[in-house]
Scaffold this motif. Structure first.
Motif, PDB file in Angstrom:
ATOM      1  N   LEU A   1      -6.465  -7.792  -2.036  1.00  0.00           N
ATOM      2  CA  LEU A   1      -6.753  -7.482  -0.637  1.00  0.00           C
ATOM      3  C   LEU A   1      -8.201  -7.103  -0.400  1.00  0.00           C
ATOM      4  O   LEU A   1      -8.784  -7.470   0.614  1.00  0.00           O
ATOM      5  N   VAL A   2      -8.784  -6.375  -1.323  1.00  0.00           N
ATOM      6  CA  VAL A   2     -10.123  -5.837  -1.097  1.00  0.00           C
ATOM      7  C   VAL A   2     -11.150  -6.931  -0.808  1.00  0.00           C
ATOM      8  O   VAL A   2     -12.081  -6.719  -0.041  1.00  0.00           O
ATOM      9  N   GLY A   3     -10.961  -8.110  -1.350  1.00  0.00           N
ATOM     10  CA  GLY A   3     -11.882  -9.210  -1.092  1.00  0.00           C
ATOM     11  C   GLY A   3     -11.559 -10.018   0.151  1.00  0.00           C
ATOM     12  O   GLY A   3     -12.329 -10.891   0.534  1.00  0.00           O
ATOM     13  N   LYS A   4     -10.422  -9.725   0.795  1.00  0.00           N
ATOM     14  CA  LYS A   4      -9.980 -10.524   1.938  1.00  0.00           C
ATOM     15  C   LYS A   4      -9.995  -9.767   3.257  1.00  0.00           C
ATOM     16  O   LYS A   4      -9.842 -10.376   4.313  1.00  0.00           O
ATOM     17  N   VAL A   5     -10.126  -8.452   3.203  1.00  0.00           N
ATOM     18  CA  VAL A   5     -10.062  -7.652   4.423  1.00  0.00           C
ATOM     19  C   VAL A   5     -11.370  -6.912   4.638  1.00  0.00           C
ATOM     20  O   VAL A   5     -12.157  -6.711   3.714  1.00  0.00           O
ATOM     21  N   ASP A   6     -11.591  -6.516   5.890  1.00  0.00           N
ATOM     22  CA  ASP A   6     -12.790  -5.750   6.220  1.00  0.00           C
ATOM     23  C   ASP A   6     -12.579  -4.253   5.991  1.00  0.00           C
ATOM     24  O   ASP A   6     -13.519  -3.533   5.675  1.00  0.00           O
ATOM     25  N   ASN A   7     -11.351  -3.806   6.159  1.00  0.00           N
ATOM     26  CA  ASN A   7     -11.001  -2.395   5.963  1.00  0.00           C
ATOM     27  C   ASN A   7      -9.686  -2.318   5.217  1.00  0.00           C
ATOM     28  O   ASN A   7      -8.752  -3.073   5.512  1.00  0.00           O
ATOM     29  N   LEU A   8      -9.595  -1.393   4.277  1.00  0.00           N
ATOM     30  CA  LEU A   8      -8.361  -1.183   3.517  1.00  0.00           C
ATOM     31  C   LEU A   8      -7.983   0.276   3.661  1.00  0.00           C
ATOM     32  O   LEU A   8      -8.728   1.161   3.233  1.00  0.00           O
ATOM     33  N   VAL A   9      -6.843   0.532   4.294  1.00  0.00           N
ATOM     34  CA  VAL A   9      -6.360   1.884   4.517  1.00  0.00           C
ATOM     35  C   VAL A   9      -5.213   2.134   3.548  1.00  0.00           C
ATOM     36  O   VAL A   9      -4.248   1.362   3.515  1.00  0.00           O
ATOM     37  N   ILE A  10      -5.320   3.196   2.765  1.00  0.00           N
ATOM     38  CA  ILE A  10      -4.290   3.522   1.784  1.00  0.00           C
ATOM     39  C   ILE A  10      -3.624   4.814   2.216  1.00  0.00           C
ATOM     40  O   ILE A  10      -4.287   5.825   2.429  1.00  0.00           O
ATOM     41  N   GLY A  11      -2.301   4.758   2.355  1.00  0.00           N
ATOM     42  CA  GLY A  11      -1.553   5.926   2.813  1.00  0.00           C
ATOM     43  C   GLY A  11      -0.410   6.251   1.884  1.00  0.00           C
ATOM     44  O   GLY A  11      -0.291   5.704   0.795  1.00  0.00           O
ATOM     45  N   GLY A  12       0.432   7.137   2.335  1.00  0.00           N
ATOM     46  CA  GLY A  12       1.599   7.543   1.554  1.00  0.00           C
ATOM     47  C   GLY A  12       1.185   8.314   0.309  1.00  0.00           C
ATOM     48  O   GLY A  12       0.060   8.794   0.185  1.00  0.00           O
ATOM     49  N   GLY A  13       2.103   8.399  -0.619  1.00  0.00           N
ATOM     50  CA  GLY A  13       1.840   9.110  -1.866  1.00  0.00           C
ATOM     51  C   GLY A  13       0.717   8.477  -2.664  1.00  0.00           C
ATOM     52  O   GLY A  13       0.032   9.148  -3.445  1.00  0.00           O
ATOM     53  N   MET A  14       0.502   7.183  -2.454  1.00  0.00           N
ATOM     54  CA  MET A  14      -0.563   6.467  -3.151  1.00  0.00           C
ATOM     55  C   MET A  14      -1.933   7.052  -2.827  1.00  0.00           C
ATOM     56  O   MET A  14      -2.830   7.068  -3.665  1.00  0.00           O
ATOM     57  N   ALA A  15      -2.113   7.530  -1.608  1.00  0.00           N
ATOM     58  CA  ALA A  15      -3.407   8.085  -1.202  1.00  0.00           C
ATOM     59  C   ALA A  15      -3.774   9.305  -2.037  1.00  0.00           C
ATOM     60  O   ALA A  15      -4.957   9.564  -2.273  1.00  0.00           O
ATOM     61  N   ASN A  16      -2.763  10.036  -2.493  1.00  0.00           N
ATOM     62  CA  ASN A  16      -3.044  11.239  -3.284  1.00  0.00           C
ATOM     63  C   ASN A  16      -3.805  10.929  -4.565  1.00  0.00           C
ATOM     64  O   ASN A  16      -4.616  11.724  -5.026  1.00  0.00           O
ATOM     65  N   THR A  17      -3.536   9.775  -5.160  1.00  0.00           N
ATOM     66  CA  THR A  17      -4.253   9.380  -6.374  1.00  0.00           C
ATOM     67  C   THR A  17      -5.752   9.275  -6.094  1.00  0.00           C
ATOM     68  O   THR A  17      -6.573   9.747  -6.870  1.00  0.00           O
ATOM     69  N   PHE A  18      -6.099   8.672  -4.963  1.00  0.00           N
ATOM     70  CA  PHE A  18      -7.504   8.506  -4.598  1.00  0.00           C
ATOM     71  C   PHE A  18      -8.129   9.835  -4.189  1.00  0.00           C
ATOM     72  O   PHE A  18      -9.282  10.113  -4.516  1.00  0.00           O
ATOM     73  N   LEU A  19      -7.357  10.657  -3.480  1.00  0.00           N
ATOM     74  CA  LEU A  19      -7.868  11.979  -3.095  1.00  0.00           C
ATOM     75  C   LEU A  19      -8.123  12.833  -4.328  1.00  0.00           C
ATOM     76  O   LEU A  19      -9.166  13.489  -4.439  1.00  0.00           O
ATOM     77  N   ALA A  20      -7.190  12.832  -5.259  1.00  0.00           N
ATOM     78  CA  ALA A  20      -7.348  13.619  -6.486  1.00  0.00           C
ATOM     79  C   ALA A  20      -8.550  13.143  -7.289  1.00  0.00           C
ATOM     80  O   ALA A  20      -9.267  13.946  -7.883  1.00  0.00           O
ATOM     81  N   ALA A  21      -8.797  11.832  -7.299  1.00  0.00           N
ATOM     82  CA  ALA A  21      -9.953  11.291  -8.014  1.00  0.00           C
ATOM     83  C   ALA A  21     -11.265  11.785  -7.408  1.00  0.00           C
ATOM     84  O   ALA A  21     -12.282  11.829  -8.093  1.00  0.00           O
ATOM     85  N   ARG A  22     -11.220  12.164  -6.143  1.00  0.00           N
ATOM     86  CA  ARG A  22     -12.411  12.701  -5.468  1.00  0.00           C
ATOM     87  C   ARG A  22     -12.403  14.231  -5.464  1.00  0.00           C
ATOM     88  O   ARG A  22     -13.103  14.856  -4.690  1.00  0.00           O
ATOM     89  N   SER A  23     -11.553  14.812  -6.339  1.00  0.00           N
ATOM     90  CA  SER A  23     -11.426  16.281  -6.498  1.00  0.00           C
ATOM     91  C   SER A  23     -10.951  16.975  -5.232  1.00  0.00           C
ATOM     92  O   SER A  23     -11.289  18.127  -4.973  1.00  0.00           O
ATOM     93  N   ILE A  24     -10.143  16.287  -4.452  1.00  0.00           N
ATOM     94  CA  ILE A  24      -9.529  16.884  -3.280  1.00  0.00           C
ATOM     95  C   ILE A  24      -8.134  17.364  -3.673  1.00  0.00           C
ATOM     96  O   ILE A  24      -7.343  16.607  -4.237  1.00  0.00           O
ATOM     97  N   ASP A  25      -7.837  18.629  -3.410  1.00  0.00           N
ATOM     98  CA  ASP A  25      -6.560  19.215  -3.806  1.00  0.00           C
ATOM     99  C   ASP A  25      -5.429  18.570  -3.033  1.00  0.00           C
ATOM    100  O   ASP A  25      -5.430  18.513  -1.809  1.00  0.00           O
ATOM    101  N   VAL A  26      -4.450  18.047  -3.760  1.00  0.00           N
ATOM    102  CA  VAL A  26      -3.295  17.432  -3.136  1.00  0.00           C
ATOM    103  C   VAL A  26      -2.033  18.258  -3.394  1.00  0.00           C
ATOM    104  O   VAL A  26      -0.917  17.774  -3.203  1.00  0.00           O
ATOM    105  N   GLY A  27      -2.203  19.469  -3.809  1.00  0.00           N
ATOM    106  CA  GLY A  27      -1.053  20.350  -4.040  1.00  0.00           C
ATOM    107  C   GLY A  27      -0.192  19.847  -5.183  1.00  0.00           C
ATOM    108  O   GLY A  27      -0.699  19.416  -6.205  1.00  0.00           O
ATOM    109  N   LYS A  28       1.108  19.876  -4.988  1.00  0.00           N
ATOM    110  CA  LYS A  28       2.048  19.457  -6.042  1.00  0.00           C
ATOM    111  C   LYS A  28       2.299  17.958  -6.040  1.00  0.00           C
ATOM    112  O   LYS A  28       3.047  17.463  -6.855  1.00  0.00           O
ATOM    113  N   SER A  29       1.702  17.241  -5.119  1.00  0.00           N
ATOM    114  CA  SER A  29       1.926  15.795  -5.025  1.00  0.00           C
ATOM    115  C   SER A  29       1.311  15.064  -6.204  1.00  0.00           C
ATOM    116  O   SER A  29       0.236  15.386  -6.656  1.00  0.00           O
TER     117      SER A  29
END
Length: 107
Positions: free
Chosen positions: A79-107
């Protein structure tokens, strides 16, 4: 289990686009044991996907959600090569938030 289910039918028709990628007895295994086809709902989903990603009007935004990023890495890579914007939501977003050192609690 799939072999027992296969005895109950003559043809396997998959009409569940959202589960088609899963290697379960009721999908992947059953499709190997019986003559298999995609149903009309599956065809409509694939047609809509081709329309959205084949030659889309720009800009294109894809919204992807789910629980596990690991099961969607190939999809995200495509998808990343085919779209202009990629929005990631749900529990999957927590992986990206945690990688940026954003606290996601127990998720």
């Amino acid at each position: 289990l799939a072999a027992e289910m296969a005895q109950l039918g003559d043809i396997y028709c998959n009409d569940a686009f959202s589960a088609a990628h899963r290697a379960h007895a009721s999908t992947e295994a059953l499709a190997r044991l019986l003559p298999a086809c995609a149903g009309r709902l599956m065809q409509a989903e694939l047609t809509a996907l081709e329309s959205a990603l084949g030659q889309p009007e720009r800009p294109v935004t894809a919204v992807v959600g789910g629980a596990k990023v690991s099961t969607k890495l190939e999809l995200l890579g495509n998808l990343v090569g085919k779209v202009d914007n990629l929005v990631i939501g749900g529990g999957m977003a927590n992986t990206f938030l945690a990688a940026r050192s954003i606290d996601v609690g127990k998720s």
